[in-house]
Design a protein around this motif. Structure first.
Motif, PDB file in Angstrom:
ATOM      1  N   LEU A 154       0.831  -1.213   0.000  1.00  0.00           N
ATOM      2  CA  LEU A 154       0.000   0.000   0.000  1.00  0.00           C
ATOM      3  C   LEU A 154       0.858   1.252   0.000  1.00  0.00           C
ATOM      4  CD1 LEU A 154      -3.000  -0.635   2.357  1.00  0.00           C
ATOM      5  CD2 LEU A 154      -3.056   0.110   0.003  1.00  0.00           C
ATOM      6  N   VAL A 155       1.873   1.239   0.896  1.00  0.00           N
ATOM      7  CA  VAL A 155       2.732   2.421   0.986  1.00  0.00           C
ATOM      8  C   VAL A 155       3.393   2.693  -0.356  1.00  0.00           C
ATOM      9  CG1 VAL A 155       4.880   3.270   1.974  1.00  0.00           C
ATOM     10  CG2 VAL A 155       3.136   2.304   3.450  1.00  0.00           C
ATOM     11  N   LEU A 156       3.928   1.617  -0.959  1.00  0.00           N
ATOM     12  CA  LEU A 156       4.605   1.790  -2.239  1.00  0.00           C
ATOM     13  C   LEU A 156       3.636   2.244  -3.316  1.00  0.00           C
ATOM     14  CD1 LEU A 156       7.184  -1.068  -2.716  1.00  0.00           C
ATOM     15  CD2 LEU A 156       7.562   1.375  -2.735  1.00  0.00           C
ATOM     16  N   GLN A 157       2.463   1.609  -3.345  1.00  0.00           N
ATOM     17  CA  GLN A 157       1.497   1.941  -4.394  1.00  0.00           C
ATOM     18  C   GLN A 157       1.155   3.423  -4.321  1.00  0.00           C
ATOM     19  OE1 GLN A 157      -2.471   1.357  -3.651  1.00  0.00           O
ATOM     20  NE2 GLN A 157      -3.024   2.122  -5.655  1.00  0.00           N
ATOM     21  N   ARG A 158       0.886   3.866  -3.088  1.00  0.00           N
ATOM     22  CA  ARG A 158       0.490   5.263  -2.919  1.00  0.00           C
ATOM     23  C   ARG A 158       1.634   6.208  -3.267  1.00  0.00           C
ATOM     24  NH1 ARG A 158      -4.593   6.522  -3.241  1.00  0.00           N
ATOM     25  NH2 ARG A 158      -5.678   4.565  -2.958  1.00  0.00           N
ATOM     26  N   THR A 159       2.863   5.824  -2.895  1.00  0.00           N
ATOM     27  CA  THR A 159       4.004   6.692  -3.213  1.00  0.00           C
ATOM     28  C   THR A 159       4.156   6.821  -4.721  1.00  0.00           C
ATOM     29  OG1 THR A 159       5.025   5.819  -1.231  1.00  0.00           O
ATOM     30  CG2 THR A 159       6.425   7.083  -2.695  1.00  0.00           C
ATOM     31  N   PHE A 160       4.072   5.682  -5.413  1.00  0.00           N
ATOM     32  CA  PHE A 160       4.195   5.713  -6.872  1.00  0.00           C
ATOM     33  C   PHE A 160       3.086   6.545  -7.497  1.00  0.00           C
ATOM     34  CE2 PHE A 160       6.587   1.456  -6.927  1.00  0.00           C
ATOM     35  CZ  PHE A 160       7.799   2.116  -6.995  1.00  0.00           C
ATOM     36  N   TRP A 181       1.436  16.533  -0.783  1.00  0.00           N
ATOM     37  CA  TRP A 181       1.897  16.428   0.606  1.00  0.00           C
ATOM     38  C   TRP A 181       0.794  15.807   1.458  1.00  0.00           C
ATOM     39  CZ3 TRP A 181       0.094  18.471   5.221  1.00  0.00           C
ATOM     40  CH2 TRP A 181       0.986  18.531   6.293  1.00  0.00           C
ATOM     41  N   LEU A 182      -0.405  16.363   1.287  1.00  0.00           N
ATOM     42  CA  LEU A 182      -1.542  15.870   2.068  1.00  0.00           C
ATOM     43  C   LEU A 182      -1.835  14.414   1.713  1.00  0.00           C
ATOM     44  CD1 LEU A 182      -4.274  16.293   3.679  1.00  0.00           C
ATOM     45  CD2 LEU A 182      -5.264  16.626   1.451  1.00  0.00           C
ATOM     46  N   GLU A 183      -1.876  14.126   0.397  1.00  0.00           N
ATOM     47  CA  GLU A 183      -2.332  12.797  -0.013  1.00  0.00           C
ATOM     48  C   GLU A 183      -1.343  11.726   0.428  1.00  0.00           C
ATOM     49  OE1 GLU A 183      -3.632  12.780  -4.082  1.00  0.00           O
ATOM     50  OE2 GLU A 183      -4.957  14.479  -3.720  1.00  0.00           O
ATOM     51  N   VAL A 184      -0.041  12.020   0.302  1.00  0.00           N
ATOM     52  CA  VAL A 184       0.940  11.034   0.762  1.00  0.00           C
ATOM     53  C   VAL A 184       0.714  10.748   2.245  1.00  0.00           C
ATOM     54  CG1 VAL A 184       3.379  10.718   1.265  1.00  0.00           C
ATOM     55  CG2 VAL A 184       2.677  11.507  -0.965  1.00  0.00           C
ATOM     56  N   ARG A 185       0.498  11.802   3.019  1.00  0.00           N
ATOM     57  CA  ARG A 185       0.345  11.585   4.459  1.00  0.00           C
ATOM     58  C   ARG A 185      -0.943  10.836   4.807  1.00  0.00           C
ATOM     59  NH1 ARG A 185       3.839  14.412   3.441  1.00  0.00           N
ATOM     60  NH2 ARG A 185       5.594  15.187   4.648  1.00  0.00           N
ATOM     61  N   THR A 186      -2.043  11.226   4.188  1.00  0.00           N
ATOM     62  CA  THR A 186      -3.288  10.511   4.517  1.00  0.00           C
ATOM     63  C   THR A 186      -3.222   9.076   3.997  1.00  0.00           C
ATOM     64  OG1 THR A 186      -4.249  11.485   2.543  1.00  0.00           O
ATOM     65  CG2 THR A 186      -4.823  12.492   4.632  1.00  0.00           C
ATOM     66  N   ASP A 187      -2.547   8.867   2.856  1.00  0.00           N
ATOM     67  CA  ASP A 187      -2.425   7.510   2.334  1.00  0.00           C
ATOM     68  C   ASP A 187      -1.609   6.633   3.280  1.00  0.00           C
ATOM     69  OD1 ASP A 187      -3.902   8.131   0.170  1.00  0.00           O
ATOM     70  OD2 ASP A 187      -2.229   8.467  -1.191  1.00  0.00           O
ATOM     71  N   TYR A 188      -0.522   7.201   3.825  1.00  0.00           N
ATOM     72  CA  TYR A 188       0.271   6.410   4.769  1.00  0.00           C
ATOM     73  C   TYR A 188      -0.562   6.099   6.014  1.00  0.00           C
ATOM     74  CZ  TYR A 188       4.421   7.354   1.921  1.00  0.00           C
ATOM     75  OH  TYR A 188       5.333   7.415   0.889  1.00  0.00           O
ATOM     76  N   LEU A 189      -1.334   7.097   6.457  1.00  0.00           N
ATOM     77  CA  LEU A 189      -2.215   6.853   7.607  1.00  0.00           C
ATOM     78  C   LEU A 189      -3.151   5.693   7.294  1.00  0.00           C
ATOM     79  CD1 LEU A 189      -3.513  10.217   9.085  1.00  0.00           C
ATOM     80  CD2 LEU A 189      -2.154   8.473  10.175  1.00  0.00           C
ATOM     81  N   GLY A 190      -3.708   5.731   6.070  1.00  0.00           N
ATOM     82  CA  GLY A 190      -4.623   4.660   5.661  1.00  0.00           C
ATOM     83  C   GLY A 190      -3.918   3.316   5.692  1.00  0.00           C
ATOM     84  N   ALA A 191      -2.667   3.306   5.221  1.00  0.00           N
ATOM     85  CA  ALA A 191      -1.916   2.048   5.214  1.00  0.00           C
ATOM     86  C   ALA A 191      -1.714   1.543   6.640  1.00  0.00           C
ATOM     87  CB  ALA A 191      -0.576   2.259   4.529  1.00  0.00           C
ATOM     88  N   ASN A 199      -8.447   5.393   0.298  1.00  0.00           N
ATOM     89  CA  ASN A 199      -8.883   6.212  -0.835  1.00  0.00           C
ATOM     90  C   ASN A 199      -9.619   7.464  -0.394  1.00  0.00           C
ATOM     91  OD1 ASN A 199      -7.882   4.539  -2.798  1.00  0.00           O
ATOM     92  ND2 ASN A 199      -9.695   3.237  -2.762  1.00  0.00           N
ATOM     93  N   TYR A 200     -10.320   7.366   0.733  1.00  0.00           N
ATOM     94  CA  TYR A 200     -11.234   8.474   1.040  1.00  0.00           C
ATOM     95  C   TYR A 200     -10.720   9.459   2.065  1.00  0.00           C
ATOM     96  CZ  TYR A 200     -14.564   6.202  -1.909  1.00  0.00           C
ATOM     97  OH  TYR A 200     -15.184   5.665  -3.001  1.00  0.00           O
ATOM     98  N   LEU A 201      -9.656   9.091   2.810  1.00  0.00           N
ATOM     99  CA  LEU A 201      -9.186  10.022   3.839  1.00  0.00           C
ATOM    100  C   LEU A 201      -8.801  11.369   3.246  1.00  0.00           C
ATOM    101  CD1 LEU A 201      -7.033   8.087   6.414  1.00  0.00           C
ATOM    102  CD2 LEU A 201      -9.039   9.465   6.832  1.00  0.00           C
ATOM    103  N   ASN A 202      -8.017  11.322   2.126  1.00  0.00           N
ATOM    104  CA  ASN A 202      -7.565  12.635   1.634  1.00  0.00           C
ATOM    105  C   ASN A 202      -8.719  13.418   1.039  1.00  0.00           C
ATOM    106  OD1 ASN A 202      -7.725  12.091  -1.231  1.00  0.00           O
ATOM    107  ND2 ASN A 202      -5.924  10.806  -0.942  1.00  0.00           N
ATOM    108  N   TRP A 203      -9.742  12.717   0.543  1.00  0.00           N
ATOM    109  CA  TRP A 203     -10.884  13.462   0.017  1.00  0.00           C
ATOM    110  C   TRP A 203     -11.591  14.233   1.107  1.00  0.00           C
ATOM    111  CZ3 TRP A 203     -11.121  15.085  -4.484  1.00  0.00           C
ATOM    112  CH2 TRP A 203     -10.583  14.353  -5.548  1.00  0.00           C
ATOM    113  N   VAL A 204     -11.631  13.629   2.303  1.00  0.00           N
ATOM    114  CA  VAL A 204     -12.267  14.354   3.408  1.00  0.00           C
ATOM    115  C   VAL A 204     -11.591  15.708   3.572  1.00  0.00           C
ATOM    116  CG1 VAL A 204     -12.709  14.350   5.882  1.00  0.00           C
ATOM    117  CG2 VAL A 204     -12.957  12.247   4.585  1.00  0.00           C
ATOM    118  N   VAL A 205     -10.257  15.683   3.631  1.00  0.00           N
ATOM    119  CA  VAL A 205      -9.535  16.936   3.880  1.00  0.00           C
ATOM    120  C   VAL A 205      -9.656  17.889   2.695  1.00  0.00           C
ATOM    121  CG1 VAL A 205      -7.341  17.909   4.532  1.00  0.00           C
ATOM    122  CG2 VAL A 205      -7.931  15.620   5.246  1.00  0.00           C
TER     123      VAL A 205
END
Length: 1546
Positions: free
Chosen positions: A353-359, A1215-1225, A1257-1263
């Motif tokens: 997940l972390v890698l997918q989101r980073t890519f 910046w936001l999406e990477v962070r929320t994605d890691y949180l999701g992971a 997928n949805y955490l960063n959309w909230v923000v």
């Protein structure tokens, strides 16, 4: 079991080395520890010493950064190394569980290796930032040692005949390869930097950009980890909390991203394409040039995207693995043993997940950066093209301004967006195919049915998307129309109120708004359909798949398969939904490229050599224009004469240099055209003498302006030449002449040119006049005096530092023209071209300009002046005259020459001059200029008030929190505007809000229920028969059906809630503003009010509903997911606390920064767009002055500024999406681990994990939606601030029924002790006024400006605050009357004529109460009957916006007719004759005397002679009556004010 390094299993001697040291596996593992320990021992002291000393110093500034060779490769290898170490640790731990005692050597060295690898990269980073490569030796030694020890281990494994089927063998082999590669990277650094073993180490400087401290966008320069997580943005985003981000803070762009760099890249590839195409008519392909210039980045982005998409499928597969293995308690030893271990799978899932989101984020970032670079390059290309466009293109209407604006604002953005989405084009099909294959592998044939449902519904989505775009277009048309009507109302609000017509016109706007709302409802319907399809398609697909599976397959559905396929369906929906958007953008991009390439192919002016070189197309053409003998002989003679002059010159020059008759510009045999082959100017032979004043005269349309433009090279030359001389005139030596010409062709002097249509920049007055020349105070002052601009500048709020131009203050025509002339005078050029500078000036100013500016200022400088003019009285000043007629030269010479040679022409001029002189006598005291200054003063009166209101807003904000320490400002900036949200929702109506909340909650509950039911169904007892399993199906179908229905309801309620809110807010806003007191309009600038109706209403109409929908959906999805996970594994709640805290801070910081960056982006975009249209309008001026380079430079600066803001904004989003994605992971990891440890029922575990995956997928959309909503709620706030304005008191204390039908019958007016003020805060403008006016009397009121004349007229209509005394008309106190009644019974004619777009009938009688006869009668009285009769449609003839299709005088007469139509017994004329010429004014006076013979007329006079015939005169001063009586009596008193006024006016 005791812990020991080699383990102490019974019967084995772990420490025996009988077979040789290296054959003991434990010893080899111990040997592997050595390099890791060595590295830690060496690096830790260096790091601590380094860090200690560093923290004492300042942080190392980025201007010393430098990447060593192989930088990114090293990071990638190190990350891979870490991943392999993780696998090694996992393998060791799992194998250890199979042993009797603990064998530390199985995983201990791997753990140490993990720590050492982490240290190595930290160490490397610190050495790199300090740029001290010698310390890299430690790493070099470490890689060698690690490589050797691992090699030994691998060799021993091979000896023991272990092979690829054993995991440990594979891992060791991988490590050997990685260490080898890292060693190679290290050797390469030594080779390049020569820092060791070499005599002279190489000095390397950091990149040029980094040495420039202004560059703040560091993405290209930071290390890979910081690049992929946007770590370098932290200071900016967190700092935004303390103080807002300003332009200074985001600095400049790195060189590689600047518009100029990218422009050069694109232009080179474009030119390359051009050279390749043999066919000159075929345009070079823009697509190919774009690919040439930016293809690399697009490929990189696509690669990253593919990697991300493939990793995305790891999620469902890991779910399947974890859920499947929950049922087995044992581990099978095999080469895949590791993947059977659920804990290992959980970690793998997390990493994937972390890698997918980073890519994915990296891919987004690369495309966005490329898109921005492309836009910058395209803008520069378009701008360069604009500067070279041939004038005929602009004037013949082939290229309109709006087309250019569209290219800049729309087409470039379309291409940029296409680039953003373009990796999707090739990534999506792959994603869809992979998804379908995996589904088939999990579920068999039934999967294909589900996929089929999705594919069948995709075209429907595309259809909806296209419909949406169409509806948006029609909505836009209606809203433009509504805005036009609103603007008209606001501009004519004073008149509407005085005539009590505001409600009629308000209804006109409401009618258009109704149409717009119908369109909006359609828009809302399609939007909700689109949202519904999005939500319903996966449900439908899942339903079809599982139901068919239950009936087709004999095998029972396992939780593992069910939840893996559920996750897959979720993955599949996104690309399908996006596909329709991407296809739409691709189509738009094709159109945009087509338009762009047409524009880039359009005609342009030739190179600079055209100024002089032969441009005769061919001899034939020249011959065609050679006329009959007599003409040509004449031309030859004429030429001969000049030639002789020229030959004599050098001789005379040496004798008397003062009398030289040099030629500054000479045209020989010129035939010029505006594009069509017909020549506009034919047979032009003229010369412009140096240092003298040449005048060009002739009738309108005879080609005077064209002649100037032809000399400037703006027209197409058919044949002939234009010569520009430098200081010395052409001399005998032809060789010398040739030299001069060839030099000149490269460098024609810049010509100061003032065009006929004045053109201003959006800049301060001073910048408009200096126009890029150095500022010289004396000269500047002289120019301003010559153009008599000082009084106008004094009126401006910031003097000559006031912004004027398109977005600045609107100046009148005369003021604009004088600034343009001032610009031409100020420039230090030898030649000045003035094209009819007097057209918009009144006579006094023209004289002043002629005397001071042209004759004195320019002639003193010995500058060559060419003046085009209609004012023949100035011909006496001319040194040389060129008379034109029908596109050719009629006469040329001095006035004396013409007087002797062409008597007829001279006489003709004489009569014209006399006529002009007579007009002169007519122009009276109050000239046009004073009027202009008056309107300017008025504009500023309201402007100052505007700045007050702005300050008030700011004050309000400050008052909220007076102790302004850091914490309070931050808390205020990060607050979410809940109050406004409530306000918005309440405008939507409580029923809709209730429905929305209810349906949303129901929908999400049902969605959870479906998945829960699936879990129960799949994990039911395996021993049940097929039929019992099928008993689960009906409930499943019912739930799915309910969910689909609820999806529809929710999407509809949100959208229609939005429509309801928009309807109410606009309706209330319009009513409030229309009924506000007149003072409100004086204080609030028009633009501010219009903004509420345009931008803010648009946001409320179209943007808020979608944001609201998206926000509620993503929030509820996240909440339901967290709820489900907590229900499945309560242990998860413990981990939730730190995660929530982290999430709170991320969103809090991001929202503030995002808002600032969004504002910066918006505020930098407008100047850029305006700059393009501004340049296109002033092309001739810019080219005449030769300022192209300066303008290009400025455009590049503006583009870069906007691009910087946009890049930072997108980097902040990443910046936001990477962070929320890691949180999701992390959420997924904790959910999985909790599930494994509590080993609950496998169906529920699958349920929990599927939900955890959606959270990412949805955490960063909230923000993102939160911050969008926050920005959009500002619009509601602004509208709301206007809703609190006070309305006028329309009621009055008397009832309408008490007022007689025909009041006022007589028109008797008593004014008793009247005191009036504009506002309770302000001083009174009328003080204790007493007057009595008999019925039918004609009264004149006069006084200086500001004496209270107009205020008195407004008091009759109760438009101002009467706080003492009263006005009694025919026995009724007017303050007691309802406003509507009072104002509808009196008539007034205002000073500024106001007409509304529509028909003539609407302008005279909007209430439609009068018969046609009465209207014609009124028009006849106003002398307009014949003119209106001649118009098509008569009374229904069209009136354009502001009545532009009639002259000012005619407009004033219409206003008069309007007053006649309303037959009231009292008429008030407020300076009504100020804007008409004398003749019309006399007619008016007569008309008023006859038509209003028996009515009371109150005239407020500008020119006192208009009220000499009145029955009564009132002279006012400073709000009091000074003199009162018959005009004859007042005239007799020598010292009376009235007498002095009359004297001044005579």
């Amino acid at each position: 079991m005791a812990l020991s390094f080699c383990g102490n299993d019974r019967g084995s001697n772990a420490y025996s080395v009988d077979k040789g040291v290296l054959d003991n596996g434990c010893f080899v593992d111990a040997l592997n520890l050595v390099p890791h320990v060595f590295l830690l021992f060496i690096t830790f002291p260096i790091l601590f010493i380094g860090w200690g000393s560093q923290s004492s110093k300042v942080q190392i500034h980025h201007n010393t950064w430098l990447h060593f060779p192989g930088h990114s490769l090293r990071w990638i290898l190190t990350f891979t190394l870490l991943f392999v170490h993780v696998c090694e640790i996992a393998e060791g731990i799992v194998s250890n569980t199979q042993m009797e005692s603990n064998h530390l050597h199985l995983f201990m060295p791997a753990l140490m290796g993990f720590i050492a690898a982490t240290t190595s990269v930290v160490y490397y980073h610190n050495i790199e930032t300090a740029n001290f490569p010698k310390l890299l030796l430690a790493l070099f030694i470490y890689w060698i040692l690690a490589f050797i020890t691992k090699m030994i281990k691998l060799w021993k494994f091979a000896d023991a005949s272990l092979g690829v089927q054993h995991l440990r063998f594979c891992i060791t082999a991988l490590l050997v390869v990685l260490y080898g590669l890292l060693m190679a990277v290290e050797i390469n650094v030594i080779r390049v930097r020569k820092y060791v073993f070499f005599a002279n180490p190489q000095k390397v400087k950091p990149a040029e950009d980094l040495q420039d401290l202004g560059v703040r966008f560091l993405q290209p320069f930071v290390n890979l980890l910081s690049k992929s997580t946007y770590w370098w943005m932290n200071p900016l985003i967190i700092g935004a909390h303390k103080r807002p981000i300003e332009l200074k803070k985001i600095g400049k762009l790195p060189i590689a991203m600047r518009a100029l760099t990218n422009y050069m890249r694109l232009k080179d590839s474009y030119e390359e394409q051009r050279q390749k195409t043999e066919d000159p008519d075929k345009s070079p392909s823009i697509w190919k040039s774009m690919y040439r210039a930016f293809g690399g980045s697009i490929l990189l982005s696509s690669t990253l995207r593919y990697m991300a998409d493939l990793l995305g499928f790891a999620g469902p597969l890991c779910i399947s693995g974890i859920t499947a293995n929950m049922t087995f308690g044992v581990y099978f030893m095999s080469s895949t043993e590791l993947l059977q271990n659920t804990s290992v799978l959980a970690v793998l899932l997390f990493l994937a997940l972390v890698l997918q989101r980073t890519f994915l984020q990296a891919s987004y970032y690369v495309t966005i950066e490329t898109g921005i670079n492309l836009r910058g390059a395209l803008l520069a290309m378009i701008y360069n093209k604009i500067l070279r466009l041939s004038t005929s293109n602009m004037s013949m209407g082939e290229m309109t301004l709006s087309q250019i604006n569209n290219l800049v604002a729309i087409e470039t953005n379309q291409l940029m967006w296409f680039l953003f989405l373009c990796p999707n084009l090739w990534a999506m099909p792959v994603q869809i195919i992979m998804g379908v294959i995996l589904l088939y592998y999990l579920l068999g044939d039934s999967a294909l049915i589900g996929a089929g449902v999705i594919l069948l519904l995709a075209p429907v989505q595309y259809l909806i998307a296209t419909k949406l775009a169409d509806t948006q277009k029609s909505t836009l048309d209606y809203s433009t129309d509504r805005l036009k009507k609103t603007t008209e109302i606001l501009k004519g609000i004073k008149l509407l109120k005085l005539y009590a017509w505001e409600n009629i016109f308000c209804d006109r706007v409401e009618e258009t708004r109704g149409k717009e709302l119908t369109s909006l409802k359609t828009f809302a319907l399609y939007t909700s359909m689109s949202i519904f399809m999005n939500a319903a398609i996966p449900i439908a697909a899942v339903l079809a798949t599982f139901v068919t599976h239950a009936y087709i397959e004999e095998v029972r559905l396992s939780p593992a398969k069910a939840f893996a396929s559920l996750a897959l369906f979720h993955i599949l929906v996104t690309p399908l939904f996006l596909l329709s958007t991407v296809v739409r953008f691709a189509v738009k991009a094709l159109v945009s490229v087509q338009k762009l390439s047409e524009f880039l192919q359009s005609d342009e002016l030739g190179d600079d050599s055209w100024r002089n070189t032969e441009m005769s197309m061919s001899l034939e053409v020249g011959k065609k224009y050679k006329h009959h003998g007599d003409v040509s002989t004449k031309t030859i003679n004429r030429k001969g004469r000049y030639r002789m002059d020229n030959y004599e010159q050098p001789m005379r020059r040496q004798l008397r240099p003062t009398e030289t008759e040099d030629v500054a510009v000479q045209v020989n045999d010129g035939f010029f055209t505006w594009g069509s082959n017909l020549s506009t100017l034919s047979d032009i032979n003229i010369r412009i003498p140096t240092g003298q004043l040449t005048m060009i005269v002739g009738q309108v349309g005879c080609g005077k302006s064209s002649l100037l433009l032809a000399m400037l090279g703006e027209m197409q030359t058919i044949s002939g030449k234009v010569y520009w001389s430098n200081e010395s005139g052409p001399t005998v030596s032809f060789f010398f002449l040739f030299l001069i010409l060839s030099w000149l062709s490269k460098n024609r002097y810049s010509v100061a040119y003032a065009a006929q249509k004045s053109w201003l920049l959006n800049a301060t007055v001073e910048e408009n006049i200096t126009f890029g020349s150095p500022f010289n105070k004396q000269r500047y002052k002289a120019v301003i005096d010559a153009c008599s601009l000082q009084p106008d500048i004094d009126l401006l709020p910031f003097g000559d530092q006031t912004e004027i131009g398109e977005r600045g203050i609107n100046l009148s025509g005369g003021q604009r023209q004088r600034i343009c002339v001032a610009r031409a005078l100020y420039q230090n050029t030898n030649i000045v071209f003035l094209d009819d500078p007097f057209s918009a000036l009144d006579i006094h100013l023209s004289d002043h300009l002629m005397q001071e500016g042209i004759l004195k200022f320019l002639q003193d400088d010995k500058r060559t002046v060419v003046l085009v003019t209609h004012k023949l009285q100035y011909l006496i000043h001319a040194d040389w005259i060129i008379a034109m007629k029908d596109g050719s030269v009629l006469r040329e010479g001095t006035l004396k020459d013409i007087q002797t040679h062409d008597v007829e022409l001279y006489e003709h001029w004489k009569t014209l001059m006399n006529r002009q002189d007579q007009e002169l006598e007519k122009t009276e005291m109050e000239s046009q200029t004073t009027l202009e200054r008056k309107t300017l003063r008025r504009a500023f009166y309201s402007r100052e008030a505007k700045s007050q209101t702005d300050d008030e807003d700011e004050e309000e904000e400050v008052e909220e929190d007076d102790d302004d320490n850091m914490s309070t400002t931050t808390s205020r900036r990060s607050k979410i505007p809940w109050k406004m949200c409530c306000r918005y929702l309440s405008s939507g109506g409580f029923l809709m809000v209730f429905l929305m909340v209810l349906s949303k909650l129901a929908k999400h509950s049902v969605m959870v229920a479906i998945d829960y039911w699936l879990a129960a169904w799949t994990s039911s007892n395996p021993s049940l028969g097929v039929l019992q399993h099928r008993s689960y199906v009906p409930v499943f179908i019912i739930l799915c059906g309910a969910a689909i229905a609820l999806c529809l309801i929710t999407s509809l309620t949100v959208e229609f809630l939005g429509v309801a809110a928009a309807t109410n807010l606009h309706h209330n806003l319009l009513n409030k503003i229309i009924h506000a007191p007149i003072r409100f309009f004086d204080v609030t600038p028009l633009g501010q009010i219009l903004n509420r109706f345009s931008a803010d209403t648009n946001i409320i109409d179209q943007h808020i509903p979608q944001t609201l929908e998206s926000l509620t959906r993503s929030t509820l999805l996240c909440l339901s997911a967290i709820g489900v996970i907590a229900f499945v594994t309560p242990a998860f709640l413990i981990a939730l606390v730190p995660l929530t805290v982290a999430f709170y801070f991320i969103q809090k910081y991001f929202r503030v920064a995002s808002k600032d960056l969004q504002d910066l982006d918006d505020s930098t975009q407008l100047p850029l767009l305006c700059y393009f249209s501004e340049t296109a309008e002033g092309l001739t001026t810019i080219r005449a002055f030769r300022h192209e380079a300066r303008f290009k430079q400025r455009m590049l600066e503006l583009t870069d500024t906007n691009n910087t803001a946009y890049l930072f904004l997108s980097a902040a989003n990443r910046w936001l999406e990477v962070r929320t994605d890691y949180l999701g992971a992390v959420i997924v990891l904790t959910a999985a681990v909790a599930a494994i440890w509590t080993s609950s029922q496998s169906g529920l575990v699958g349920l929990g994990l599927t939900y955890a995956l959606t959270v990412t997928n949805y955490l960063n959309w909230v923000v993102r939606n939160l911050s969008d909503l926050e920005v959009q709620m500002a619009a509601v706030k602004k509208v709301n601030s206007f809703l609190s304005t006070e309305s006028e008191n329309y009621e009055g204390s008397m009832d309408v029924s008490q007022v007689p039908k025909d009041w006022p019958q007589h028109g008797e007016i008593k004014i008793q002790d009247l005191c009036v003020r504009y506002d309770t805060m302000l001083k009174p403008v009328l003080k204790h006024i007493n007057a009595y006016i008999n019925p039918g009397q004609k009264v004149g009121i006069c006084g200086r400006t500001g004496s209270g004349k107009s205020s008195l007229s407004l008091a009759f209509f109760n438009m101002v605050d009467v706080f003492e005394g009263k006005i009694v008309i025919d026995g009724i106190d007017i303050c007691k009357l309802p406003l509507q009644t009072l104002r509808s019974r009196l008539s007034i004619i205002l000073q500024d004529p106001v007409l509304f777009s529509g028909s003539i009938r609407l302008n005279l009688d909007p209430e439609c109460t009068c018969t046609d006869d009465r209207l014609w009668e009124a028009l006849e009285i106003a002398q307009l009957k014949n003119m209106v009769k001649a118009l098509p449609g008569g009374l229904d003839a069209v009136v354009t916006e502001g009545g532009e299709n009639f002259s000012v005088g005619q407009r004033q007469l219409f206003c008069l007719a309007r007053a006649f139509v309303r037959k009231s017994s009292i008429l008030i004329m407020d300076e009504a004759t100020a804007s008409i010429d004398m003749a019309t004014e006399n007619i008016l006076q007569k008309v008023v005397m006859t038509a209003f013979a028996d009515r009371t007329v109150v005239t407020i006079a500008h020119r006192v002679h208009t009220i000499l015939t009145a029955d009564l005169v009132i002279v006012m001063k400073r709000g009091s009556i000074m003199e009162y009586g018959k005009p004859e009596i007042l005239m007799e008193q020598e010292d009376s004010l009235f007498a002095s006024f009359v004297k001044a006016d005579m």
